[in-house]
Design an enzyme around this catalytic site. Structure first.
Site, short mmCIF file in Angstrom:
data_model
loop_
_atom_site.label_atom_id
_atom_site.label_comp_id
_atom_site.label_asym_id
_atom_site.label_seq_id
_atom_site.Cartn_x
_atom_site.Cartn_y
_atom_site.Cartn_z
N SER A 1 0.81 -1.22 0.00
CA SER A 1 0.00 0.00 0.00
C SER A 1 0.84 1.27 0.00
CB SER A 1 -0.92 0.01 1.22
OG SER A 1 -0.17 -0.13 2.41
N HIS B 1 -3.63 -3.53 -4.61
CA HIS B 1 -3.83 -3.18 -3.21
C HIS B 1 -5.29 -3.32 -2.84
CE1 HIS B 1 -4.38 0.02 0.07
NE2 HIS B 1 -3.94 -1.10 0.63
N GLU C 1 -6.93 -1.06 -5.59
CA GLU C 1 -6.08 -0.12 -6.32
C GLU C 1 -5.09 -0.94 -7.16
OE1 GLU C 1 -5.53 3.83 -3.68
OE2 GLU C 1 -4.53 2.06 -2.88
N ASN D 1 -3.83 5.38 0.76
CA ASN D 1 -2.91 5.58 1.88
C ASN D 1 -2.18 6.91 1.84
OD1 ASN D 1 -3.43 3.47 3.55
ND2 ASN D 1 -2.00 2.08 2.57
#
Length: 291
Positions: free
Chosen positions: A120, A141, A153, A191
């Site tokens: 991440s 992710h 992602e 993130n």
């Protein structure tokens, strides 16, 4: 119909178990790999418990669960990953450790197999460069908890081929997930915002502004979040949050991404969250979220 490949999940912690649930539920044969056979057994047990709850809630039948779990196997022998057409790595956020794992996988998996990292915060290109097949490498992710969240992602590295990325995207959709494309940038989308945000919540506790449960109530009540930051941190694992901070802060130098001192003290005290039954909040069991 799902592409008839076997999906390997390397790592049997909270994230790896959630990804395995998603892939098995999507119709794929699954091999869970971890160097510790006891952790593999625990992961498969957590999957069974999760699906048992799905039966209780009327989302699946017992027959469907038996079929799903019949496609799941586990191993502590990396050579057993040879049949996999896609291997998704879900171990802790350290570049060299991930690189060694993929280098070892490259020696046993067929040339058509795709590799994916659930990282991440780390660079997909840098991990791919250690894999021996950077043209067949993507970032995938999954959002935590993977078994409940649909978003993934997906990030190509510099050398990822268009064909490899398209194949991985298709498999992600076949698992029932909703991919979004991001570039290979620190923290990707989620993130980039979430690590500093969670650190801000920790600093509120550190400064005595509010208790963890009160912070979660405020965030969920006013912002509409399904889960508060303290609950999420406990689910992620406080030791994992430290690694996320170090990875993101190391490349961005964003002050809010720096690891709060309280977080390091809690990790030193082995208050890691749900997996140790005590973090910012307390838990009766260490069962996977949603089970």
């Amino acid at each position: 119909m799902s592409e008839q490949i076997t999906i390997g999940v390397a790592g049997s912690g909270t994230m790896g178990t959630g990804i395995a649930i998603v892939a098995a539920r999507g119709g794929f044969p699954i091999i869970i790999y971890d160097v510790d056979s006891a952790r593999v057994e625990a992961s498969i047990g957590q999957m069974s418990a999760f699906f048992a709850k799905s039966v209780q809630r009327g989302k699946l039948t017992r027959e469907q669960v038996d079929e799903i779990m019949g496609r799941v196997s586990g191993t502590s022998d990396i050579a057993a990953m040879a049949p996999c057409g896609l291997v998704i790595e879900a171990i802790f956020e350290e570049l060299e450790v991930k690189g060694r794992l993929f280098s070892d996988l490259d020696k046993v998996c067929g040339p058509q197999a795709l590799f994916a990292s659930n990282t991440s915060t780390l660079s997909i290109t840098e991990i791919a460069a250690r894999s021996g097949r950077d043209d067949r490498f993507v970032g995938m992710h999954f959002c935590l908890p993977a078994q409940l969240m649909k978003l993934v992602e997906m990030s190509p590295g510099i050398n990822t081929s268009d064909e490899s990325f398209a194949r991985a995207w298709q498999i992600c959709e076949q698992m029932g997930q909703r991919p979004v494309k991001t570039q290979d940038a620190p923290g990707f989308i989620l993130n980039y915002f979430l690590v500093p945000f969670n650190n801000d919540a920790i600093r509120l506790v550190e400064e005595g502004v509010a208790e963890p449960a009160e912070i979660d109530k405020a965030i969920k009540g006013a912002l509409g979040y399904a889960m508060g930051p303290m609950e999420l941190l406990d689910l992620i694992g406080l030791d994992t949050q430290v690694l996320l901070c170090e990875a993101l802060h190391g490349v961005t130098h964003e002050p809010r991404a720096a690891c709060p001192p309280l977080l390091r003290r809690m990790v030193a005290a082995r208050r890691l969250g749900r997996k140790t039954r005590r973090g910012f909040l307390s838990y009766e069991t260490a069962a996977i979220f949603g089970a």
